[in-house]
Scaffold this motif. Sequence first.
Motif, mmCIF file in Angstrom:
data_model
loop_
_atom_site.group_PDB
_atom_site.id
_atom_site.type_symbol
_atom_site.label_atom_id
_atom_site.label_comp_id
_atom_site.label_asym_id
_atom_site.label_seq_id
_atom_site.Cartn_x
_atom_site.Cartn_y
_atom_site.Cartn_z
ATOM 1 N N CYS A 19 6.336 -5.137 -5.639
ATOM 2 C CA CYS A 19 6.227 -3.794 -6.208
ATOM 3 C C CYS A 19 7.316 -3.518 -7.238
ATOM 4 O O CYS A 19 7.074 -2.779 -8.208
ATOM 5 N N THR A 20 8.492 -4.104 -7.066
ATOM 6 C CA THR A 20 9.548 -3.910 -8.059
ATOM 7 C C THR A 20 9.123 -4.451 -9.418
ATOM 8 O O THR A 20 9.304 -3.802 -10.457
ATOM 9 N N LEU A 21 8.557 -5.647 -9.439
ATOM 10 C CA LEU A 21 8.097 -6.232 -10.702
ATOM 11 C C LEU A 21 7.015 -5.372 -11.347
ATOM 12 O O LEU A 21 7.026 -5.146 -12.569
ATOM 13 N N LEU A 22 6.089 -4.874 -10.532
ATOM 14 C CA LEU A 22 5.023 -4.047 -11.079
ATOM 15 C C LEU A 22 5.552 -2.710 -11.585
ATOM 16 O O LEU A 22 5.104 -2.200 -12.618
ATOM 17 N N GLY B 8 8.032 2.311 1.315
ATOM 18 C CA GLY B 8 6.996 1.541 2.000
ATOM 19 C C GLY B 8 7.518 0.442 2.893
ATOM 20 O O GLY B 8 6.922 0.129 3.919
ATOM 21 N N PHE B 9 8.655 -0.186 2.527
ATOM 22 C CA PHE B 9 9.147 -1.262 3.393
ATOM 23 C C PHE B 9 9.603 -0.702 4.732
ATOM 24 O O PHE B 9 9.575 -1.399 5.743
ATOM 25 N N GLY C 91 0.803 -1.212 0.000
ATOM 26 C CA GLY C 91 0.000 0.000 0.000
ATOM 27 C C GLY C 91 0.834 1.258 0.000
ATOM 28 O O GLY C 91 0.472 2.259 -0.622
ATOM 29 N N ASN C 92 1.979 1.224 0.666
ATOM 30 C CA ASN C 92 2.821 2.417 0.733
ATOM 31 C C ASN C 92 3.822 2.487 -0.408
ATOM 32 O O ASN C 92 4.166 3.568 -0.864
ATOM 33 N N ILE C 93 4.329 1.352 -0.881
ATOM 34 C CA ILE C 93 5.306 1.377 -1.968
ATOM 35 C C ILE C 93 4.626 1.675 -3.297
ATOM 36 O O ILE C 93 5.052 2.565 -4.045
ATOM 37 N N LEU C 94 3.581 0.929 -3.595
ATOM 38 C CA LEU C 94 2.970 0.990 -4.925
ATOM 39 C C LEU C 94 2.066 2.213 -5.024
ATOM 40 O O LEU C 94 0.882 2.156 -4.746
#
Length: 498
Positions: free
Chosen positions: A276-279, A247-248, A33-36
């Motif tokens: 999130c990295t892949l997205l 976010g992490f 939720g915080n990263i993406l």
Amino acid sequence: MTVLPPVDGVAPSRPALLPRRLGAGSLLVLGIGNILGAGVYVMTGTAAAQYAGPAVMASFVIAAIACALVGLCYAELASRHPQSGSAYSYCRANFGTGMAWSLGWLLLLEYSLSASMLALGFVGYLDSLLRGFGAGLPAMLSTPLVTASMVHGVTTLEFGPRLNVFAALAAMAAAAVMALGIGKSMLVNTLLVVIKITVLLVFIVVGATAIDPAHWHPFVPANEGNFMYGWQGVARAASMLFFAYLGFETVSTAAAETHNPNRDVPIGILGSLGVCTLLYIAAAAVLTGLVPFRELGVPDPIAVAVDHMGRPGLAIVIKLGALTGLASVLLANAYGQSRICFAIAADRLLPPLFLRRHPRSGSLWQANLVLGAVAATGAALLPVSLLGDMVSLGVTCCFVIVALTLIKTRSRGTDDSPGFRVPLGGIRVRGIWLGTVPVLAIVTSVVMVLPVVIDIGGRALHGDVVPALMLSGYLLLGVVIYFLYGRPRAAAHAMEPL
């Protein structure tokens, strides 16, 4: 009131006021939720348009590698010290109040400006959505006081009679939802995360069918100087996108509210970082494949991309998904920031209002509202590009201190304590444990921030002194608050009988 037991021989200085309600799934949702959010919905376009071109995909990979190293350090420290405050708490246990305050002050800079930037992106997508229905937000109320434009590597700041009132309202709305209580806000956040991942996947899958490969050539545009394109630009974009993985760090702030920190926190940190990295990479590939990269320097790049596809119905769905995505990050950001302030205030370095819980919901409601007001002010006044650089500098300093904290913790001879441990081992030099992961985390973090420092310094020499003055002023304010308010009260608190 219960007191946390000593961890690795270090007795924590604050009571465990926050109940343990969260599991690995909740932490994973909190991290995603915080990263993406800002990285894909807001900053991808700016990073591609101003610095990296289509090679912004490589910038995401570089930033992800650096963040993974730091994330491993966070995971071990959160396992050892499951307290609110995350990096601040780790630093205080190992380096004392002064260094902890410096780190905490930088963390507050990160979170406040991140919230401001997210609110700006939210308003950008909202305006784009409304324009699709023939309406739109008034420019006077949806544009910050300061705007920035870049021409041949030189940033020009313009001041005008306007305020981004709608962005300020978005920041305050997130703070208000969080003030209602963690139970309600986590339910809302989970729903928003599911929606935004679904919509982002739709954008990636459908957008991939409309990509024009010509937009990817050259993959690394020719260097035009001042970090515009070339591999210099790729590195500069990676520095800007560094904060997008913040976010992490928010996951580790929730360690004190987690059922099993030894297991749940590492899963939340590393799992959310990997997903999130892949997205991010997939979305960046589609984004730059749909639109010429020079046209993406806007707060709502995905909105620009879906408009290029010529599918009005899909455009509405994607823009709604972007709005939910940014809303979820605003909520998670507000959560992490209030927990850090809680830890700092428990040491008497901030006023007691940051400790006060609502009598019914148990939320840190006063802290949420005050911090929301700070973020709202930044959103009303400042542009996206300026906010991004300030956040990246704060993030890097915090990451370096976290890696140093892990080195000092292990150097005290506590390698065999239970919980998560960073891989790849390390060596001892004169009693100091030099772990492979934390040392690499420090090196990569410093390398990541160098382009930002060089760029800001170069701009100052050419008359663009606003970024340097903002950062210097913020740091000076932190010094004044510490010596005139925090340090005397912290010293008095340390002398109080238990």
